[in-house]
Design a protein around this motif. Structure first.
Motif, PDB file in Angstrom:
ATOM      1  N   MET A  74      -3.682  10.764  -8.959  1.00  0.00           N
ATOM      2  CA  MET A  74      -4.693  10.975  -7.928  1.00  0.00           C
ATOM      3  C   MET A  74      -4.216  10.356  -6.619  1.00  0.00           C
ATOM      4  O   MET A  74      -3.847   9.184  -6.564  1.00  0.00           O
ATOM      5  CB  MET A  74      -6.028  10.350  -8.356  1.00  0.00           C
ATOM      6  CG  MET A  74      -7.127  10.471  -7.308  1.00  0.00           C
ATOM      7  SD  MET A  74      -8.661   9.625  -7.806  1.00  0.00           S
ATOM      8  CE  MET A  74      -9.217  10.711  -9.116  1.00  0.00           C
ATOM      9  N   SER A  75      -4.190  11.146  -5.552  1.00  0.00           N
ATOM     10  CA  SER A  75      -3.809  10.640  -4.243  1.00  0.00           C
ATOM     11  C   SER A  75      -4.960   9.845  -3.646  1.00  0.00           C
ATOM     12  O   SER A  75      -6.104   9.922  -4.094  1.00  0.00           O
ATOM     13  CB  SER A  75      -3.438  11.806  -3.325  1.00  0.00           C
ATOM     14  OG  SER A  75      -4.573  12.614  -3.072  1.00  0.00           O
ATOM     15  N   HIS A  76      -4.643   9.075  -2.609  1.00  0.00           N
ATOM     16  CA  HIS A  76      -5.665   8.241  -1.976  1.00  0.00           C
ATOM     17  C   HIS A  76      -6.782   9.097  -1.397  1.00  0.00           C
ATOM     18  O   HIS A  76      -7.942   8.687  -1.360  1.00  0.00           O
ATOM     19  CB  HIS A  76      -5.020   7.381  -0.882  1.00  0.00           C
ATOM     20  CG  HIS A  76      -5.949   6.346  -0.324  1.00  0.00           C
ATOM     21  ND1 HIS A  76      -6.377   5.257  -1.052  1.00  0.00           N
ATOM     22  CD2 HIS A  76      -6.548   6.249   0.898  1.00  0.00           C
ATOM     23  CE1 HIS A  76      -7.197   4.529  -0.307  1.00  0.00           C
ATOM     24  NE2 HIS A  76      -7.310   5.094   0.869  1.00  0.00           N
ATOM     25  N   GLU A  77      -6.437  10.312  -0.974  1.00  0.00           N
ATOM     26  CA  GLU A  77      -7.441  11.202  -0.389  1.00  0.00           C
ATOM     27  C   GLU A  77      -8.451  11.668  -1.438  1.00  0.00           C
ATOM     28  O   GLU A  77      -9.586  12.016  -1.107  1.00  0.00           O
ATOM     29  CB  GLU A  77      -6.770  12.423   0.253  1.00  0.00           C
ATOM     30  CG  GLU A  77      -5.977  12.108   1.520  1.00  0.00           C
ATOM     31  CD  GLU A  77      -4.673  11.377   1.238  1.00  0.00           C
ATOM     32  OE1 GLU A  77      -4.206  11.427   0.067  1.00  0.00           O
ATOM     33  OE2 GLU A  77      -4.139  10.737   2.157  1.00  0.00           O
ATOM     34  N   ASP A  78      -8.034  11.693  -2.705  1.00  0.00           N
ATOM     35  CA  ASP A  78      -8.915  12.168  -3.765  1.00  0.00           C
ATOM     36  C   ASP A  78      -9.862  11.090  -4.284  1.00  0.00           C
ATOM     37  O   ASP A  78     -10.743  11.366  -5.097  1.00  0.00           O
ATOM     38  CB  ASP A  78      -8.095  12.709  -4.940  1.00  0.00           C
ATOM     39  CG  ASP A  78      -7.273  13.930  -4.535  1.00  0.00           C
ATOM     40  OD1 ASP A  78      -7.749  14.683  -3.665  1.00  0.00           O
ATOM     41  OD2 ASP A  78      -6.173  14.120  -5.089  1.00  0.00           O
ATOM     42  N   VAL A  79      -9.665   9.864  -3.845  1.00  0.00           N
ATOM     43  CA  VAL A  79     -10.521   8.771  -4.305  1.00  0.00           C
ATOM     44  C   VAL A  79     -11.912   8.931  -3.692  1.00  0.00           C
ATOM     45  O   VAL A  79     -12.047   9.129  -2.479  1.00  0.00           O
ATOM     46  CB  VAL A  79      -9.924   7.403  -3.903  1.00  0.00           C
ATOM     47  CG1 VAL A  79     -10.862   6.270  -4.314  1.00  0.00           C
ATOM     48  CG2 VAL A  79      -8.547   7.222  -4.536  1.00  0.00           C
ATOM     49  N   PRO A  80     -12.973   8.865  -4.511  1.00  0.00           N
ATOM     50  CA  PRO A  80     -14.334   9.026  -3.989  1.00  0.00           C
ATOM     51  C   PRO A  80     -14.646   8.011  -2.891  1.00  0.00           C
ATOM     52  O   PRO A  80     -14.139   6.887  -2.908  1.00  0.00           O
ATOM     53  CB  PRO A  80     -15.219   8.803  -5.217  1.00  0.00           C
ATOM     54  CG  PRO A  80     -14.341   9.120  -6.378  1.00  0.00           C
ATOM     55  CD  PRO A  80     -12.968   8.712  -5.974  1.00  0.00           C
ATOM     56  N   ARG A  81     -15.505   8.402  -1.974  1.00  0.00           N
ATOM     57  CA  ARG A  81     -15.852   7.564  -0.844  1.00  0.00           C
ATOM     58  C   ARG A  81     -16.416   6.220  -1.283  1.00  0.00           C
ATOM     59  O   ARG A  81     -16.084   5.177  -0.708  1.00  0.00           O
ATOM     60  CB  ARG A  81     -16.866   8.312   0.049  1.00  0.00           C
ATOM     61  CG  ARG A  81     -17.556   7.470   1.130  1.00  0.00           C
ATOM     62  CD  ARG A  81     -16.599   6.666   1.983  1.00  0.00           C
ATOM     63  NE  ARG A  81     -15.597   7.515   2.613  1.00  0.00           N
ATOM     64  CZ  ARG A  81     -14.575   7.033   3.323  1.00  0.00           C
ATOM     65  NH1 ARG A  81     -14.411   5.723   3.436  1.00  0.00           N
ATOM     66  NH2 ARG A  81     -13.707   7.867   3.872  1.00  0.00           N
ATOM     67  N   GLU A  82     -17.288   6.211  -2.314  1.00  0.00           N
ATOM     68  CA  GLU A  82     -17.897   4.949  -2.741  1.00  0.00           C
ATOM     69  C   GLU A  82     -16.859   3.969  -3.274  1.00  0.00           C
ATOM     70  O   GLU A  82     -16.982   2.752  -3.108  1.00  0.00           O
ATOM     71  CB  GLU A  82     -18.988   5.184  -3.783  1.00  0.00           C
ATOM     72  CG  GLU A  82     -18.554   5.898  -5.052  1.00  0.00           C
ATOM     73  CD  GLU A  82     -18.691   7.412  -4.960  1.00  0.00           C
ATOM     74  OE1 GLU A  82     -18.753   8.068  -6.018  1.00  0.00           O
ATOM     75  OE2 GLU A  82     -18.729   7.938  -3.817  1.00  0.00           O
ATOM     76  N   ILE A  83     -15.804   4.505  -3.898  1.00  0.00           N
ATOM     77  CA  ILE A  83     -14.737   3.641  -4.396  1.00  0.00           C
ATOM     78  C   ILE A  83     -13.929   3.075  -3.226  1.00  0.00           C
ATOM     79  O   ILE A  83     -13.569   1.886  -3.218  1.00  0.00           O
ATOM     80  CB  ILE A  83     -13.800   4.401  -5.361  1.00  0.00           C
ATOM     81  CG1 ILE A  83     -14.598   4.965  -6.542  1.00  0.00           C
ATOM     82  CG2 ILE A  83     -12.692   3.493  -5.856  1.00  0.00           C
ATOM     83  CD1 ILE A  83     -15.303   3.933  -7.379  1.00  0.00           C
ATOM     84  N   LYS A  84     -13.665   3.906  -2.234  1.00  0.00           N
ATOM     85  CA  LYS A  84     -12.971   3.421  -1.037  1.00  0.00           C
ATOM     86  C   LYS A  84     -13.767   2.307  -0.358  1.00  0.00           C
ATOM     87  O   LYS A  84     -13.194   1.312   0.102  1.00  0.00           O
ATOM     88  CB  LYS A  84     -12.745   4.573  -0.059  1.00  0.00           C
ATOM     89  CG  LYS A  84     -11.722   5.603  -0.509  1.00  0.00           C
ATOM     90  CD  LYS A  84     -11.538   6.679   0.560  1.00  0.00           C
ATOM     91  CE  LYS A  84     -10.499   7.703   0.142  1.00  0.00           C
ATOM     92  NZ  LYS A  84     -10.318   8.774   1.147  1.00  0.00           N
ATOM     93  N   ASP A  85     -15.074   2.472  -0.314  1.00  0.00           N
ATOM     94  CA  ASP A  85     -15.921   1.444   0.292  1.00  0.00           C
ATOM     95  C   ASP A  85     -15.861   0.142  -0.498  1.00  0.00           C
ATOM     96  O   ASP A  85     -15.840  -0.952   0.087  1.00  0.00           O
ATOM     97  CB  ASP A  85     -17.371   1.941   0.377  1.00  0.00           C
ATOM     98  CG  ASP A  85     -17.542   3.095   1.358  1.00  0.00           C
ATOM     99  OD1 ASP A  85     -16.650   3.274   2.218  1.00  0.00           O
ATOM    100  OD2 ASP A  85     -18.548   3.834   1.253  1.00  0.00           O
ATOM    101  N   GLU A  86     -15.841   0.260  -1.829  1.00  0.00           N
ATOM    102  CA  GLU A  86     -15.721  -0.933  -2.682  1.00  0.00           C
ATOM    103  C   GLU A  86     -14.427  -1.674  -2.383  1.00  0.00           C
ATOM    104  O   GLU A  86     -14.405  -2.904  -2.259  1.00  0.00           O
ATOM    105  CB  GLU A  86     -15.741  -0.538  -4.156  1.00  0.00           C
ATOM    106  CG  GLU A  86     -17.100  -0.339  -4.767  1.00  0.00           C
ATOM    107  CD  GLU A  86     -17.010  -0.103  -6.260  1.00  0.00           C
ATOM    108  OE1 GLU A  86     -16.171  -0.761  -6.922  1.00  0.00           O
ATOM    109  OE2 GLU A  86     -17.764   0.740  -6.785  1.00  0.00           O
ATOM    110  N   MET A  87     -13.329  -0.932  -2.292  1.00  0.00           N
ATOM    111  CA  MET A  87     -12.023  -1.553  -2.074  1.00  0.00           C
ATOM    112  C   MET A  87     -11.955  -2.187  -0.686  1.00  0.00           C
ATOM    113  O   MET A  87     -11.365  -3.259  -0.509  1.00  0.00           O
ATOM    114  CB  MET A  87     -10.920  -0.516  -2.276  1.00  0.00           C
ATOM    115  CG  MET A  87     -10.861   0.024  -3.714  1.00  0.00           C
ATOM    116  SD  MET A  87      -9.406   1.030  -4.110  1.00  0.00           S
ATOM    117  CE  MET A  87      -9.632   2.436  -3.017  1.00  0.00           C
ATOM    118  N   GLU A  88     -12.559  -1.544   0.300  1.00  0.00           N
ATOM    119  CA  GLU A  88     -12.572  -2.103   1.652  1.00  0.00           C
ATOM    120  C   GLU A  88     -13.388  -3.402   1.676  1.00  0.00           C
ATOM    121  O   GLU A  88     -13.003  -4.370   2.345  1.00  0.00           O
ATOM    122  CB  GLU A  88     -13.171  -1.087   2.633  1.00  0.00           C
ATOM    123  CG  GLU A  88     -13.028  -1.473   4.097  1.00  0.00           C
ATOM    124  CD  GLU A  88     -11.573  -1.650   4.513  1.00  0.00           C
ATOM    125  OE1 GLU A  88     -11.303  -2.566   5.328  1.00  0.00           O
ATOM    126  OE2 GLU A  88     -10.708  -0.887   4.029  1.00  0.00           O
TER     127      GLU A  88
END
Length: 494
Positions: A1-15
């Motif tokens: 899975m590329s970074h672009e495919d990561v769900p928005r909520e997961i990106k927010d968690e990581m940020e």
């Protein structure tokens, strides 16, 4: 899975994690969330500077890989639990079949642990297709890990497929998640003097005491009997204060309340855990291994799905019979009675675990849920011949609907085919021996991990000299500066 495919909520968690842990962004590139449990979340990340992946390179399955697993431990976990898990992981760094603690960071109430990333396959994706040789390798890897862990006196307490990451393509596995692990107490029966009743009484008042650890001593006599209540009557008495329990309830209860650690996952708990034995040992992990092996042979997962301890015991009754459960209960000073329930027999399946597995496989063969190429037919054919064709002294190839062998044993490949079939039969025979050794109700009679590794089932792996020694990691060659940094891992306060 590329970074672009990561769900928005997961990106927010990581940020948010970057914001909570100062300096984390400079060390690790968070890529995706790969797991979540009761006490933690796990993220896949890249070790930007390569410090961890170089130091612990023998633990990484892919040479040159910089991928790590970043475990965020929730603040709802007690400080002692967090310290316990990290400290045990640090103690177990020397074995490549146990995930090491590579790094740890704490900022206020946020705790982050860094472990290698293991490219594994989910158990649900391969348990129905793993051949007997694959089952052998899976079990070998798991028992090697447990042999090392148990040699340190540590009980994992939560052995299950999700806590053993396995890659069937390369035949490697690693034990993870020591959140429920603990050191096994020292149950030294020699500490009690043979002729000291006062000492016996003191020992029995100990919170960890269970009658199972003194049943083979000379202390079971008239001066110090044990309690077992069956059919509402006191059969034995271990009440050291002399209260007559057969005459109603005493005004002031003097019996010690039975307390025990019941940590673990339903369906995988050993009988002694279900019966609240306070003297649990590393053998509880071996029972869990047996449950996993039973799933692999029967191609059923999960196998046990009870919601509480009572139902768990009833599930075991359906296989082993209530007589064996009652005998097990007596070991722990308990009584066990079953009445009014259909389909529960005294002795369970006449041919034990073999017949139970055969019944499960036969059901699927009858309704046609296995594909034609399923490896499960080998186990079904072996058990059919073993249980119901006692006249046969050698393996026979599965037959077609016309009654003829499905493969020709004559010709240039006949010898190899016959040899293969005999080897598969032999593997199944010894595999069921291992299964019975794991699912032994008496923990003192249950085999240890190191004993199981010497089973004939693993002869070819032992003879092939598949690596068994604890491997030294690059940690031993660290510079003094790195060692000083690494020592900080033990400074997380409890």
């Amino acid at each position: 899975m590329s970074h672009e495919d990561v769900p928005r909520e997961i990106k927010d968690e990581m940020e948010q994690l970057y914001e909570d842990i100062e300096g984390l962004r400079d060390e690790y590139l968070l890529l995706d969330k790969i797991g979540e449990g009761t006490f933690s979340s796990v993220y896949k990340a890249e070790d930007i500077k390569g410090k961890v992946s170089q130091r612990y390179n023998s633990h990484f399955w892919t040479p040159g890989s910089r991928y790590v697993a970043l475990k965020k431990i929730y603040v709802t976990s007690s400080p002692q639990r967090i310290y316990n898990e990290l400290n045990l992981l640090y103690m177990l760094t020397g074995c490549t079949r146990v995930a090491p603690l590579c790094d740890a960071t704490r900022v206020r109430d946020q705790v982050i642990a860094i472990l290698p990333y293991y490219p594994h396959e989910e158990f649900r994706n391969f348990y129905r297709d793993l051949p007997i040789k694959g089952i052998k390798m899976y079990l070998w890897e798991m028992l090697q890990a447990l042999s090392f862990v148990h040699s340190k006196g540590i009980m994992h307490r939560d052995i299950k497929p999700t806590n053993f990451l396995y890659n069937p393509e390369i035949g490697r596995g690693v034990l993870v998640d020591f959140g429920l692990a603990e050191m096994q107490p020292d149950y030294d029966r020699n500490e009690v003097e043979e002729d000291s009743l006062a000492s016996i009484r003191d020992w029995r008042s100990h919170e960890q005491f269970c009658p199972c650890i003194v049943r083979d001593t000379n202390k079971q006599n008239a001066s110090s009997p044990m309690v077992t209540i069956q059919n509402g009557k006191v059969v034995h008495l271990n009440n050291v204060n002399g209260v007559d329990l057969s005459k109603g309830y005493p005004k002031n209860e003097t019996r010690r309340i039975k307390r025990a650690n019941r940590a673990g996952t339903r369906g995988f708990r050993a009988p002694e855990v279900l019966m609240k034995c306070g003297s649990q040992t590393t053998k509880i992990d071996i029972w869990s291994v047996g449950v996993i092996l039973l799933s692999l042979l029967s191609r059923r997962f999960p196998l046990f799905q009870s919601m509480d301890d009572t139902d768990s015991l009833l599930e075991l009754c359906t296989i082993f019979g209530w007589k064996k459960i009652r005998k097990c209960a007596a070991l722990h000073g308990l009584g066990f009675e079953v009445s009014g329930l259909r389909h529960l027999s005294e002795n369970g399946f006449p041919n034990g675990l073999k017949e139970f597995v055969h019944k499960l496989l036969d059901k699927e063969c009858t309704v046609g849920t296995f594909p034609d190429y399923s490896i499960a037919f080998e186990t079904h054919e072996y058990l059919s011949q073993e249980l119901y064709d006692k006249r046969s002294i050698e393996p026979k190839l599965p037959r077609s609907t016309s009654g003829e062998p499905t493969m020709n044993t004559e010709g240039p490949h006949g010898y190899e085919l016959k040899k293969y079939q005999e080897e598969i039969w032999s593997d199944h025979y010894w595999c069921f021996q291992v299964l019975e050794q794991c699912l032994e109700f008496d923990p003192q009679k249950r085999s240890s991990a190191s004993e199981l590794l010497q089973s004939a089932f693993f002869n070819e792996l032992n003879e092939a000299d598949v690596y068994t020694d604890v491997e030294t990691t690059d940690e031993d060659q660290m510079s003094e500066e790195d060692q000083a940094v690494d020592n900080d891992l033990l400074l997380i306060p409890g």
